[in-house]
Design an enzyme around this catalytic site. Structure first.
Site, PDB file in Angstrom:
ATOM      1  N   GLY A   1       0.848  -1.180   0.000  1.00  0.00           N
ATOM      2  CA  GLY A   1       0.000   0.000   0.000  1.00  0.00           C
ATOM      3  C   GLY A   1       0.882   1.228   0.000  1.00  0.00           C
TER       4      GLY A   1
ATOM      5  N   GLN B   1       3.118   9.958   1.507  1.00  0.00           N
ATOM      6  CA  GLN B   1       4.408   9.295   1.304  1.00  0.00           C
ATOM      7  C   GLN B   1       5.062   9.715  -0.009  1.00  0.00           C
ATOM      8  OE1 GLN B   1       2.745   5.173   2.351  1.00  0.00           O
ATOM      9  NE2 GLN B   1       4.878   5.049   3.016  1.00  0.00           N
TER      10      GLN B   1
ATOM     11  N   CYS C   1       7.286  -0.497   6.383  1.00  0.00           N
ATOM     12  CA  CYS C   1       6.767   0.690   5.699  1.00  0.00           C
ATOM     13  C   CYS C   1       7.838   1.215   4.758  1.00  0.00           C
ATOM     14  CB  CYS C   1       6.411   1.753   6.741  1.00  0.00           C
ATOM     15  SG  CYS C   1       5.769   3.274   6.037  1.00  0.00           S
ATOM     16  N   LEU C   2       7.434   1.582   3.542  1.00  0.00           N
ATOM     17  CA  LEU C   2       8.402   2.119   2.588  1.00  0.00           C
ATOM     18  C   LEU C   2       9.021   3.419   3.089  1.00  0.00           C
ATOM     19  CD1 LEU C   2       6.425   1.376  -0.686  1.00  0.00           C
ATOM     20  CD2 LEU C   2       8.533   0.261   0.070  1.00  0.00           C
TER      21      LEU C   2
ATOM     22  N   HIS D   1      -2.842   0.459   8.587  1.00  0.00           N
ATOM     23  CA  HIS D   1      -1.507   1.053   8.418  1.00  0.00           C
ATOM     24  C   HIS D   1      -1.562   2.227   7.438  1.00  0.00           C
ATOM     25  CE1 HIS D   1       3.011   0.757   7.789  1.00  0.00           C
ATOM     26  NE2 HIS D   1       2.610   1.498   6.773  1.00  0.00           N
ATOM     27  N   GLU D   2      -2.209   2.016   6.294  1.00  0.00           N
ATOM     28  CA  GLU D   2      -2.237   3.078   5.267  1.00  0.00           C
ATOM     29  C   GLU D   2      -3.040   4.282   5.743  1.00  0.00           C
ATOM     30  OE1 GLU D   2      -0.160   3.007   2.996  1.00  0.00           O
ATOM     31  OE2 GLU D   2       0.339   0.906   3.316  1.00  0.00           O
TER      32      GLU D   2
ATOM     33  N   HIS E   1      -1.283   6.801   7.945  1.00  0.00           N
ATOM     34  CA  HIS E   1      -0.423   7.785   7.273  1.00  0.00           C
ATOM     35  C   HIS E   1      -1.157   9.112   7.065  1.00  0.00           C
ATOM     36  CE1 HIS E   1       3.300   5.688   6.331  1.00  0.00           C
ATOM     37  NE2 HIS E   1       2.643   4.639   5.840  1.00  0.00           N
TER      38      HIS E   1
HETATM   39 NI    NI Z   1       3.586   2.819   5.468  1.00  0.00          NI
END
Ligand code: NI
Length: 191
Positions: free
Chosen positions: A49, A54, A102-103, A144-145, A148
């Site tokens: 995701g 981000q 997480c990226l 999680h997404e 953000h």
């Molecule tokens: Ni993330």
């Protein structure tokens, strides 16, 4: 479409509340291009995701897609889902321990408690309402997404810091036990 640079932990864009999009803004070509870029960047980085902040765009848009993901081979499949102005509501107080990465937090994973069953309401990229239930690991991915969009990163939810691990040491020391637990969750909740 453009693959965008991904903001990493420490960048202020990851720590602010992202703003809602109006229907007019959502329909605008620049927003549609942003959504294309979000999906392209997620796929390029093998993310499960990605949230708009981000890629340095503090608006309430996330993309989720899981299809034999090499970063998360145990996750159930999720077709490409783009959510605009999403709202999540737990359907019970039951939680499970999710090993997250997480990226925007390179080479770190840790355990976060997530609601096991949630209801998600949002608009899709064409402005149509969507309303669905997500369970187990998939529910964890959506939580999680959506975090953000409120400036939260998974590390904020890691209460047992001894679970923090690099990706290499996750594979070496934690992966087997987590995948076993994940399988039980998938069996119980399905995709
Ligand atoms: Ni993330």
């Amino acid at each position: 479409m453009t693959i965008r640079k991904i903001a990493t932990i420490g960048h202020p864009v990851l720590r602010q509340r992202s703003r809602e999009l109006s229907p007019e803004e959502l329909a605008a070509p620049e927003t549609q291009r942003l959504i294309d870029d979000l999906v392209e960047t997620m796929r390029d980085a093998n993310g499960a995701g990605l949230a708009a902040p981000q890629i340095h765009e503090p608006v309430r848009v996330v993309a989720v897609e899981v299809d034999r993901n090499p970063r998360y081979p145990y996750k159930p499949r999720v077709p490409l889902t783009v959510l605009v102005n999403p709202v999540v509501q737990p359907l019970s107080q039951e939680t499970f321990d999710n090993y997250e990465g997480c990226l925007s937090v390179p080479n770190l994973r840790g355990v976060v408690a997530r609601f096991a069953e949630i209801r998600v309401t949002a608009l899709d990229r064409r402005g149509q309402p969507v309303d669905f239930v997500a369970k187990g690991l998939t529910a964890g991915t959506f939580q999680h997404e959506l975090d953000h969009l409120d400036g939260r990163l998974f590390v904020d939810g890691v209460t047992d810091t001894t679970t923090l691990t690099t990706w290499g040491d996750f594979d070496r020391y934690h992966r087997d036990a987590f995948v076993e637990r994940a399988k039980q969750l998938v069996d119980r909740y399905g995709a």
